[in-house]
Design a protein around this motif. Structure first.
Motif, PDB file in Angstrom:
ATOM      1  N   ARG A 102      14.486   6.470   4.599  1.00 45.84           N
ATOM      2  CA  ARG A 102      15.049   6.409   5.946  1.00 45.84           C
ATOM      3  C   ARG A 102      14.854   5.022   6.564  1.00 45.84           C
ATOM      4  NH1 ARG A 102      16.301  11.239   8.574  1.00 45.84           N
ATOM      5  NH2 ARG A 102      15.820  13.145   7.398  1.00 45.84           N
ATOM      6  N   ALA A 103      13.834   4.303   6.118  1.00 51.04           N
ATOM      7  CA  ALA A 103      13.599   2.944   6.613  1.00 51.04           C
ATOM      8  C   ALA A 103      14.494   1.917   5.932  1.00 51.04           C
ATOM      9  CB  ALA A 103      12.133   2.567   6.413  1.00 51.04           C
ATOM     10  N   GLY A 104      15.334   2.362   4.995  1.00 48.63           N
ATOM     11  CA  GLY A 104      16.241   1.454   4.313  1.00 48.63           C
ATOM     12  C   GLY A 104      15.637   0.764   3.107  1.00 48.63           C
ATOM     13  N   TYR A 105      14.633   1.384   2.515  1.00 49.08           N
ATOM     14  CA  TYR A 105      13.991   0.834   1.329  1.00 49.08           C
ATOM     15  C   TYR A 105      14.062   1.870   0.203  1.00 49.08           C
ATOM     16  CZ  TYR A 105      11.919  -3.260   3.629  1.00 49.08           C
ATOM     17  OH  TYR A 105      11.729  -4.464   4.262  1.00 49.08           O
ATOM     18  N   ARG A 106      13.660   1.445  -0.990  1.00 47.59           N
ATOM     19  CA  ARG A 106      13.562   2.362  -2.115  1.00 47.59           C
ATOM     20  C   ARG A 106      12.364   1.968  -2.974  1.00 47.59           C
ATOM     21  NH1 ARG A 106      19.145   0.213  -4.877  1.00 47.59           N
ATOM     22  NH2 ARG A 106      18.437  -1.910  -5.391  1.00 47.59           N
ATOM     23  N   LEU A 107      11.870   2.929  -3.704  1.00 49.61           N
ATOM     24  CA  LEU A 107      10.769   2.694  -4.636  1.00 49.61           C
ATOM     25  C   LEU A 107      11.336   2.182  -5.946  1.00 49.61           C
ATOM     26  CD1 LEU A 107       7.694   3.076  -5.280  1.00 49.61           C
ATOM     27  CD2 LEU A 107       8.302   5.359  -6.132  1.00 49.61           C
ATOM     28  N   VAL A 108      10.842   1.020  -6.398  1.00 45.58           N
ATOM     29  CA  VAL A 108      11.285   0.436  -7.663  1.00 45.58           C
ATOM     30  C   VAL A 108      10.056   0.080  -8.486  1.00 45.58           C
ATOM     31  CG1 VAL A 108      13.426  -0.469  -6.655  1.00 45.58           C
ATOM     32  CG2 VAL A 108      11.373  -1.914  -6.701  1.00 45.58           C
ATOM     33  N   TRP A 109      10.297  -0.266  -9.762  1.00 47.78           N
ATOM     34  CA  TRP A 109       9.207  -0.560 -10.693  1.00 47.78           C
ATOM     35  C   TRP A 109       9.384  -1.951 -11.258  1.00 47.78           C
ATOM     36  CZ3 TRP A 109       5.570   3.127 -10.561  1.00 47.78           C
ATOM     37  CH2 TRP A 109       5.959   4.370 -10.052  1.00 47.78           C
ATOM     38  N   ARG A 110       8.297  -2.715 -11.295  1.00 47.07           N
ATOM     39  CA  ARG A 110       8.320  -4.078 -11.822  1.00 47.07           C
ATOM     40  C   ARG A 110       7.138  -4.273 -12.759  1.00 47.07           C
ATOM     41  NH1 ARG A 110       9.540  -6.618  -5.857  1.00 47.07           N
ATOM     42  NH2 ARG A 110      11.722  -5.901  -5.726  1.00 47.07           N
ATOM     43  N   ASP A 111       7.211  -5.351 -13.547  1.00 44.30           N
ATOM     44  CA  ASP A 111       6.181  -5.576 -14.566  1.00 44.30           C
ATOM     45  C   ASP A 111       5.006  -6.395 -14.048  1.00 44.30           C
ATOM     46  OD1 ASP A 111       7.321  -8.066 -14.376  1.00 44.30           O
ATOM     47  OD2 ASP A 111       7.952  -8.183 -16.478  1.00 44.30           O
ATOM     48  N   ALA A 112       4.936  -6.590 -12.738  1.00 42.51           N
ATOM     49  CA  ALA A 112       3.788  -7.250 -12.106  1.00 42.51           C
ATOM     50  C   ALA A 112       3.371  -6.399 -10.914  1.00 42.51           C
ATOM     51  CB  ALA A 112       4.153  -8.658 -11.660  1.00 42.51           C
ATOM     52  N   PRO A 113       2.087  -6.350 -10.609  1.00 40.66           N
ATOM     53  CA  PRO A 113       1.626  -5.482  -9.517  1.00 40.66           C
ATOM     54  C   PRO A 113       2.070  -5.984  -8.148  1.00 40.66           C
ATOM     55  CG  PRO A 113      -0.203  -6.772 -10.385  1.00 40.66           C
ATOM     56  CD  PRO A 113       0.960  -7.015 -11.299  1.00 40.66           C
ATOM     57  N   ASN A 114       2.264  -5.049  -7.219  1.00 41.68           N
ATOM     58  CA  ASN A 114       2.476  -5.459  -5.831  1.00 41.68           C
ATOM     59  C   ASN A 114       1.181  -6.068  -5.297  1.00 41.68           C
ATOM     60  OD1 ASN A 114       0.810  -3.390  -4.358  1.00 41.68           O
ATOM     61  ND2 ASN A 114       2.276  -1.963  -5.282  1.00 41.68           N
ATOM     62  N   ILE A 115       1.239  -6.670  -4.133  1.00 37.49           N
ATOM     63  CA  ILE A 115       0.090  -7.412  -3.618  1.00 37.49           C
ATOM     64  C   ILE A 115      -1.112  -6.502  -3.363  1.00 37.49           C
ATOM     65  CG2 ILE A 115       0.928  -7.228  -1.232  1.00 37.49           C
ATOM     66  CD1 ILE A 115      -0.279  -9.992  -0.708  1.00 37.49           C
ATOM     67  N   PHE A 116      -0.859  -5.265  -2.945  1.00 40.88           N
ATOM     68  CA  PHE A 116      -1.965  -4.336  -2.705  1.00 40.88           C
ATOM     69  C   PHE A 116      -2.633  -3.949  -4.016  1.00 40.88           C
ATOM     70  CE2 PHE A 116      -3.522   0.082  -2.234  1.00 40.88           C
ATOM     71  CZ  PHE A 116      -4.477  -0.122  -1.261  1.00 40.88           C
ATOM     72  N   ASP A 117      -1.840  -3.582  -5.022  1.00 41.22           N
ATOM     73  CA  ASP A 117      -2.414  -3.256  -6.329  1.00 41.22           C
ATOM     74  C   ASP A 117      -3.145  -4.455  -6.923  1.00 41.22           C
ATOM     75  OD1 ASP A 117      -1.825  -0.567  -6.653  1.00 41.22           O
ATOM     76  OD2 ASP A 117       0.150  -0.938  -7.495  1.00 41.22           O
ATOM     77  N   GLU A 156       0.841  -1.208   0.000  1.00 43.03           N
ATOM     78  CA  GLU A 156       0.000   0.000   0.000  1.00 43.03           C
ATOM     79  C   GLU A 156       0.871   1.251   0.000  1.00 43.03           C
ATOM     80  OE1 GLU A 156      -3.657   2.172   2.408  1.00 43.03           O
ATOM     81  OE2 GLU A 156      -3.316   0.013   2.637  1.00 43.03           O
ATOM     82  N   TRP A 157       1.912   1.278   0.830  1.00 41.73           N
ATOM     83  CA  TRP A 157       2.797   2.443   0.812  1.00 41.73           C
ATOM     84  C   TRP A 157       3.471   2.609  -0.551  1.00 41.73           C
ATOM     85  CZ3 TRP A 157       4.623   1.296   6.419  1.00 41.73           C
ATOM     86  CH2 TRP A 157       3.974   2.174   7.302  1.00 41.73           C
ATOM     87  N   ALA A 158       3.819   1.487  -1.181  1.00 41.77           N
ATOM     88  CA  ALA A 158       4.428   1.562  -2.517  1.00 41.77           C
ATOM     89  C   ALA A 158       3.448   2.163  -3.520  1.00 41.77           C
ATOM     90  CB  ALA A 158       4.865   0.170  -2.976  1.00 41.77           C
ATOM     91  N   THR A 159       2.195   1.753  -3.454  1.00 42.61           N
ATOM     92  CA  THR A 159       1.181   2.278  -4.370  1.00 42.61           C
ATOM     93  C   THR A 159       1.027   3.782  -4.214  1.00 42.61           C
ATOM     94  OG1 THR A 159      -0.011   0.177  -4.427  1.00 42.61           O
ATOM     95  CG2 THR A 159      -1.261   2.162  -4.986  1.00 42.61           C
TER      96      THR A 159
END
Length: 641
Positions: A507-522, A378-381
């Motif tokens: 700051r949480a040690g993550y980054r936003l990336v893009w993939r050709d399949a939706p994340n679980i929330f999407d 959800e945060w990624a979306t």
């Protein structure tokens, strides 16, 4: 010079009377006197009696009878609630009110509606009259085109502001009222009101005040079940059919854990008891609305029976529960009003709703209501959307707090440019950044948890209201960890911002990336909505019938003149199917092949070649490096049952 002087003299001679004779007619405004008494913090003389007959399920009609004491003869102004807490806007359902008839001693009384305030009714009270009777019907919508459906053959949602009036000139907390409601035979009703007595299908409650009454709606239904969640919190569920009430012990344990984790976070309870009102339905209109000692919630009928498929929709109850602390007990000073006529100002909704949207995810994770994967999805979306939302260039988040008044949640032609109520989801991302900033600066010894306990906590059982302003928020944050919090909040909420709100994720040690399949929330939200979200590829969302919606401003579809309502009839000469469109987008990654669509709008057809070659793209959060997972720490339970 002489000519200019002569012109000036001539103009000066043109009095209003002369102009009326020589030029166009020019009326003067009719001065409208202030005719509604302002609310005063003084007791109302007497207790109103409110009786609601809710048995006409077939036609969805509530029949209202109200007795209102009066202190003196003359004009009595009665108000229908207009500005409604939780909706942050003037949403009173005045259009559904019909058959208004005031009387005294069985004799009709003369009345007029104020033309400059259609929610105000002036009633002429004769000498010697101690109380008046008011009768009217509330004609609830029977189809979605008329409004939200609140009555079905199996359940109803009674909101007392829809079926009552109150006298002007008083704080609503100073107006006593006693409620009696008649339900259909065999139905069970629940409301967070005290002193309940049941006689057959008639529910009567002890007198309360009008503010509390409006804040204590009822869910009632033919198929009902309740569970004790501990801490004086009860889960009350009505369903379209009895089979949907089949919850496993583990399901209820997670709801109980949600309550325990929320109480552990804030350190106190701003209620003496709390009632979750939950409708599992395809028929009743959807709702998620906070109250101090209850909340109105609706989910799909299979909320329990297909639990594993419904991870994405289990964030509603955490959100509305948090509002008992953030929004109801602690409330922005301009959102608290003494009655339901005084306009509300929502400039701090990025605290009220934004931080609640942060805690609903955190508490869903801590309690097991939602998985970590779903929360990060959800945060990624949200992060992905704000990384491309052009409206952020001109409109600050704080300005979107006016959107409940401006737009009333109606559909918009290009919402990504005009923006909507972004203080919810962008607020969640900013509060994530604030939390991670505090954690990083204090080596994880302090966090936003400390702010929540200090700012939203209070005396156990205190369900009054404690208002705050911007400076109070800044001071409380500085008490947790000194920082330029005023600048931090102003930069992120009060100024337009072109950069995506990714600080908390990074700051949480993550980054936003893009993939050709939706994340679980999407993936899950597209399945729920039966649509295809191609915001980050073609720049639009397409429903199950191939009709475009949510077209991204200046995206590929926008540049091809596709607008909301355009229908994709064919892809590469073959009838539209989701799989065909996805295949065409993949094929276009060769850098040469266009995405070829046949589009229909208003009976006209166009062949469109979209020169997009970036492939299918959905946002994801990806951990960077081998360091500790700060999201694991954030979502770890604070209290285990």
């Amino acid at each position: 010079m002489k000519k200019q002087l002569l012109v000036a003299i001539a103009l000066a001679a043109l009095t209003p009377a002369a102009l009326a004779q020589t030029g166009n007619s020019r009326p003067q405004p009719v001065v409208q006197p202030h005719v509604i008494p302002l609310p005063a913090d003084k007791p109302y003389p007497g207790t109103m009696q409110l009786r609601v007959d809710a048995t006409d399920v077939a036609r969805g009609i509530f029949r209202v009878r109200q007795t209102i004491p009066v202190a003196r003869p003359g004009k009595l102004t009665l108000l229908y609630p207009e500005w409604l807490p939780g909706k942050h806007a003037p949403r009173g359902a005045i259009a559904e009110m019909a058959g208004f008839k005031p009387s005294a001693g069985g004799k009709p009384l003369a009345w007029t509606r104020q033309p400059t305030d259609v929610y105000a009714f002036d009633v002429d009270v004769p000498a010697g009259v101690k109380s008046i009777d008011v009768a009217f019907d509330f004609l609830s919508p029977t189809r979605t085109s008329e409004g939200r459906v609140v009555v079905t053959p199996a359940m109803m949602n009674l909101q007392w502001e829809q079926v009552s009036l109150y006298p002007a000139g008083y704080f609503t907390r100073q107006i006593p009222v006693q409620l009696e409601v008649t339900l259909p035979d065999g139905w069970t009703g629940v409301a967070a009101l005290d002193g309940l007595k049941i006689s057959g299908n008639r529910y009567s409650y002890a007198p309360t005040n009008y503010e509390t009454l409006v804040d204590s709606p009822m869910f009632a239904g033919r198929h009902f079940r309740k569970w004790d969640l501990g801490h004086n919190v009860t889960l009350n569920v009505v369903a379209d059919e009895a089979q949907y009430l089949d919850a496993r012990p583990d399901h209820i344990a997670r709801h109980a854990a949600l309550v325990s984790e929320t109480v552990a976070l804030f350190g106190s309870r701003p209620f003496d008891r709390y009632e979750f009102l939950l409708a599992l339905t395809d028929e009743l209109g959807g709702i998620g609305l906070e109250h101090h000692r209850s909340s109105e919630n609706s989910r799909k009928p299979d909320y329990f029976t297909k639990w594993d498929d419904n991870d994405s929709i289990r964030g509603l109850l955490p959100h509305e529960l948090v509002h008992s602390w953030n929004g109801k007990y602690r409330r922005p000073d301009k959102l608290w009003t003494p009655d339901f006529r005084t306009p509300m100002q929502g400039n701090l909704l990025w605290v009220y709703e934004g931080q609640t949207s942060y805690w609903d995810l955190v508490l869903a994770g801590r309690s097991g209501m939602q998985s970590k994967e779903m929360i990060l999805g959800e945060w990624a979306t949200h992060a992905g959307f704000y990384s491309v939302q052009p409206g952020r260039e001109w409109r600050a988040v704080e300005d979107t707090t006016l959107d409940p008044v401006i737009a009333a949640r109606k559909p918009k032609p290009f919402a990504s440019w005009s923006r909507g109520e972004d203080y919810y989801n962008e607020g969640s991302l900013v509060w994530l950044e604030a939390d991670m900033l505090i954690r990083g600066a204090t080596n994880h010894t302090r966090s936003l948890d400390d702010f929540a306990r200090a700012f939203f906590g209070g005396r156990d059982g205190d369900w009054g209201q404690n208002s705050y302003n911007f400076d109070d928020v800044v001071a409380a944050l500085n008490a947790v960890h000194p920082h330029d919090w005023a600048g931090f909040l102003r930069d992120r909420f009060q100024k337009p911002e072109r950069l995506a709100p990714l600080g908390g994720i990074e700051r949480a040690g993550y980054r936003l990336v893009w993939r050709d399949a939706p994340n679980i929330f999407d993936r899950d939200r597209m399945a729920q909505a039966r649509n295809l979200d191609l915001t980050h590829s073609l720049g639009m969302t397409i429903d199950k019938d191939g009709i475009a919606s949510a077209v991204l401003w200046n995206g590929p579809a926008f540049r091809a003149d596709i607008v909301n309502g355009s229908k994709i009839v064919a892809v590469d000469g073959t009838s539209y199917r989701r799989e065909r469109l996805e295949a065409a987008i993949r094929a276009a990654t060769d850098g040469k092949t266009p995405v070829r669509l046949l589009v229909e709008r208003g009976g006209r057809y166009r062949q469109i070649d979209i020169a997009y070659h970036g492939g299918l793209r959905w946002p994801h959060l990806e951990k960077v490096g081998d360091g500790p997972d700060w999201f694991d720490r954030l979502l770890a339970p604070r209290r285990r049952l």
